[in-house]
Design an enzyme around this catalytic site. Structure first.
Site, mmCIF file in Angstrom:
data_model
loop_
_atom_site.group_PDB
_atom_site.id
_atom_site.type_symbol
_atom_site.label_atom_id
_atom_site.label_comp_id
_atom_site.label_asym_id
_atom_site.label_seq_id
_atom_site.Cartn_x
_atom_site.Cartn_y
_atom_site.Cartn_z
ATOM 1 C CE LYS A 134 4.710 -7.799 -4.116
ATOM 2 N NZ LYS A 134 3.535 -8.663 -4.393
ATOM 3 C CG ASP A 174 1.862 -5.933 -5.890
ATOM 4 O OD1 ASP A 174 1.342 -6.971 -5.484
ATOM 5 O OD2 ASP A 174 1.822 -4.871 -5.226
HETATM 6 P P1 NDP Z 1 -3.809 -2.551 -9.176
HETATM 7 O O1 NDP Z 1 -2.762 -1.499 -9.279
HETATM 8 O O2 NDP Z 1 -4.326 -3.196 -10.402
HETATM 9 O O3 NDP Z 1 -5.074 -1.973 -8.379
HETATM 10 C C1 NDP Z 1 -4.937 -1.478 -7.076
HETATM 11 C C2 NDP Z 1 -6.277 -0.943 -6.642
HETATM 12 O O4 NDP Z 1 -6.202 -0.596 -5.260
HETATM 13 C C3 NDP Z 1 -6.677 0.339 -7.370
HETATM 14 O O5 NDP Z 1 -8.069 0.424 -7.444
HETATM 15 C C4 NDP Z 1 -6.104 1.411 -6.452
HETATM 16 O O6 NDP Z 1 -6.728 2.673 -6.572
HETATM 17 C C5 NDP Z 1 -6.378 0.823 -5.093
HETATM 18 N N1 NDP Z 1 -5.406 1.320 -4.123
HETATM 19 C C6 NDP Z 1 -4.058 1.235 -4.194
HETATM 20 N N2 NDP Z 1 -3.491 1.842 -3.126
HETATM 21 C C7 NDP Z 1 -4.533 2.312 -2.382
HETATM 22 C C8 NDP Z 1 -4.619 3.011 -1.161
HETATM 23 N N3 NDP Z 1 -3.513 3.371 -0.482
HETATM 24 N N4 NDP Z 1 -5.860 3.319 -0.680
HETATM 25 C C9 NDP Z 1 -6.979 2.971 -1.360
HETATM 26 N N5 NDP Z 1 -6.960 2.306 -2.532
HETATM 27 C C10 NDP Z 1 -5.751 1.975 -3.019
HETATM 28 O O7 NDP Z 1 -3.214 -3.640 -8.173
HETATM 29 P P2 NDP Z 1 -3.626 -5.164 -7.981
HETATM 30 O O8 NDP Z 1 -5.092 -5.318 -8.172
HETATM 31 O O9 NDP Z 1 -2.697 -5.985 -8.776
HETATM 32 O O10 NDP Z 1 -3.247 -5.396 -6.453
HETATM 33 C C11 NDP Z 1 -4.162 -5.155 -5.390
HETATM 34 C C12 NDP Z 1 -3.716 -5.901 -4.155
HETATM 35 O O11 NDP Z 1 -3.644 -7.307 -4.449
HETATM 36 C C13 NDP Z 1 -2.335 -5.547 -3.612
HETATM 37 O O12 NDP Z 1 -2.338 -5.693 -2.213
HETATM 38 C C14 NDP Z 1 -1.440 -6.615 -4.222
HETATM 39 O O13 NDP Z 1 -0.247 -6.809 -3.492
HETATM 40 C C15 NDP Z 1 -2.353 -7.818 -4.139
HETATM 41 N N6 NDP Z 1 -2.020 -8.916 -5.019
HETATM 42 C C16 NDP Z 1 -1.977 -8.751 -6.375
HETATM 43 C C17 NDP Z 1 -1.689 -9.829 -7.192
HETATM 44 C C18 NDP Z 1 -1.763 -9.734 -8.664
HETATM 45 O O14 NDP Z 1 -1.709 -10.806 -9.309
HETATM 46 N N7 NDP Z 1 -1.914 -8.574 -9.263
HETATM 47 C C19 NDP Z 1 -1.338 -11.137 -6.624
HETATM 48 C C20 NDP Z 1 -1.489 -11.226 -5.186
HETATM 49 C C21 NDP Z 1 -1.786 -10.126 -4.438
HETATM 50 P P3 NDP Z 1 -5.956 3.886 -7.317
HETATM 51 O O15 NDP Z 1 -5.970 3.501 -8.766
HETATM 52 O O16 NDP Z 1 -6.737 5.095 -6.990
HETATM 53 O O17 NDP Z 1 -4.564 3.908 -6.739
#
Ligand code: NDP
Length: 453
Positions: A134, A174
């Site tokens: 990662k 991510d």
């Molecule tokens: P994105 O950047 O596309 O979206 C993240 C979302 O979570 C946004 O809505 C963001 O809001 C919100 N967010 C981020 N940090 C915080 C916080 N501290 N408090 C509240 N809301 C928060 O990321 P992903 O959808 O790709 O990833 C989301 C999760 O899924 C992560 O844990 C990631 O590790 C996991 N994941 C992702 C994969 C992938 O294929 N993309 C694969 C496996 C796991 P804002 O825009 O306001 O920051």
């Protein structure tokens, strides 16, 4: 630490964790992720001296290497900006390091060590040949122009390119790293190496990407939930779902939930959540995708447009539901949130995000009989599809959407099967235990085969 056959399970866990905390001071997320795994692996290996004598768990919690580098770039005003970049290469016993890149101001070494450790188990569970890694940076893409994001990505890749390769380490997206960032990163890698190889996944379809990759994590988390519901003798049809986040994972989880007949009533971002009692539909989801991926706006705009409630500064766990899918970030469900979900009737939780539920909150769910899918099983669909993107790149071929959808659903079914095999306790399945043991065995056997490395 030497092998001591006389220790009880509790003593072994205590000794293991105190050593880990001492060697990794202040890295609380890493401690949390390791503790959750050790609490099920130490009892499992207690009567298996071949794993204990070889110190497999100790070796798994000491990354193969950690690379930290300076990322220096210029903003649109010509100011010099400095960020910190990382790549944690945790374990490559069963394949090249594989795991995403996160760009977020809160990123620390602890965040990335926890994610790389989890990724090692998750990748093993997919059944594909991928090790765990990662990376990322404490860079905040929010509010930056496309040119600034491009310059940052190019500077980041200039350093990272020395350490990755299609047979060595294959990063992906991510939080904060989506299609735009992957494009800039891949372009810079190609420029630096003069090679067009599958060194990143999550690529655009015009330059080596795979169909279904964008949707795979969210879809996979729902397929896993569907399998858990089936195990309980029910379905998602007519169920009310509470989803957090509004990024890649959340939006496609919402889409698949709707397709399977569930009603999705919430989404969120870091400023708060929207509550739409009528539920999302395809048109509303299209609005979110445009809002988040093109205009890069805030979730509150959904409430303004559709006349629903926006709850500022809160997470959606107070909303009554049948199923919950945390899809935003780590530790977004605490003990109180879990208690609220249980008392409001939630029967199943599938973690789309990585480690979104704190350990004491997991205990609340398990004690209440809520079926709980940990992220290393539930969200493995994304990396599984990345593994299939790697295969397509190596073979210079492209599979069809139908083919890939079928492979994704088969992989999620297999993961569910593995969890049930190792986690079954009487008439229910402990998915945390099943996922940890199922992921551990394959990596441990490969490490034993290599001798002392
Ligand atoms: P994105 O950047 O596309 O979206 C993240 C979302 O979570 C946004 O809505 C963001 O809001 C919100 N967010 C981020 N940090 C915080 C916080 N501290 N408090 C509240 N809301 C928060 O990321 P992903 O959808 O790709 O990833 C989301 C999760 O899924 C992560 O844990 C990631 O590790 C996991 N994941 C992702 C994969 C992938 O294929 N993309 C694969 C496996 C796991 P804002 O825009 O306001 O920051």
């Amino acid at each position: 630490m030497t092998y001591d056959a006389t220790l009880s399970v509790e003593q072994e866990l205590e000794r293991f964790m105190s050593g880990l905390v001492r060697r990794n001071p202040g890295e609380e997320e890493f401690h949390q992720a390791v503790h959750e795994v050790a609490a099920t692996i130490i009892p499992f290996i207690h009567d298996k001296p071949r794993y204990r004598k070889a110190h497999i768990l100790e070796r798994l919690t000491e990354p193969d290497r950690v690379i930290i580098f300076r990322v220096c770039w210029e903003d649109d005003e010509g100011n010099v900006r400095v960020n910190r970049g990382y790549r944690v290469q945790c374990n490559n016993a069963i394949g090249p390091y594989k795991g995403g890149l996160r760009f977020h101001p809160d990123v620390t070494l602890s965040t990335l060590k926890f994610l790389a450790f989890e990724q090692t188990f998750k990748n093993s569970l997919t059944g594909l040949p991928m090790g765990g890694g990662k990376g990322g940076a404490d860079f905040n893409p929010k509010g930056k122009s496309d040119s600034e994001v491009m310059r940052f990505c190019q500077a980041f890749m200039t350093q990272l390119s020395r350490h990755i390769g299609q047979n060595t380490d294959v990063p992906a997206g991510d939080i904060g790293v989506g299609a735009r960032e992957i494009g800039y990163l891949f372009g810079q890698h190609k420029r630096l190496t003069n090679e067009f190889t599958g060194v990143l996944t999550g690529k655009g379809l015009s330059y080596g990407g795979s169909l279904v990759r964008t949707e795979a994590t969210g879809y996979g988390a729902v397929y896993f939930l569907q399998d858990m519901m089936r195990e309980k003798g029910t379905t998602l049809e007519g169920k009310t779902a509470v989803v957090s986040g509004s990024g890649n994972v959340a939006t496609y989880a919402a889409q698949k939930l709707m397709a399977l007949g569930a009603k999705v009533v919430t989404l969120s971002d870091s400023s708060g959540y929207i509550y739409d009692p009528e539920g999302l539909d395809e048109e509303k989801l299209a609005f979110i995708l445009e809002l988040k991926n093109v205009r890069r706006g805030r979730i509150s705009e959904y409430a303004d447009k559709y006349g629903v409630t926006f709850v500022e500064g809160k997470r959606p766990w107070e909303v009554p539901c049948d199923v919950a899918l945390p899809c935003a970030t780590q530790n977004e469900i605490n003990k109180k949130d879990a208690e609220a979900l249980v008392s409001n009737g939630c029967v199943a939780v599938s973690e789309g995000a990585n480690m979104p539920t704190s350990e004491d909150a997991v205990a609340v769910f398990q004690a209440a009989g809520v079926v709980f899918a940990p992220s290393k099983a539930a969200n493995a669909g994304g990396v599984a599809m990345s593994g299939l993107e790697m295969s397509q790149n190596s073979g210079r071929i492209s599979w069809t959407e139908d083919d890939l959808n079928k492979q994704l659903s088969d992989i999620m079914k297999n993961i569910h099967h593995t969890c049930a095999e190792y986690g079954r306790e009487g008439d229910h399945v402990d998915y945390v235990k099943g996922a940890n043991i199922g992921g551990f065995i394959k990596v441990a056997e490969a490490m034993l085969a290599y001798g002392v490395l």
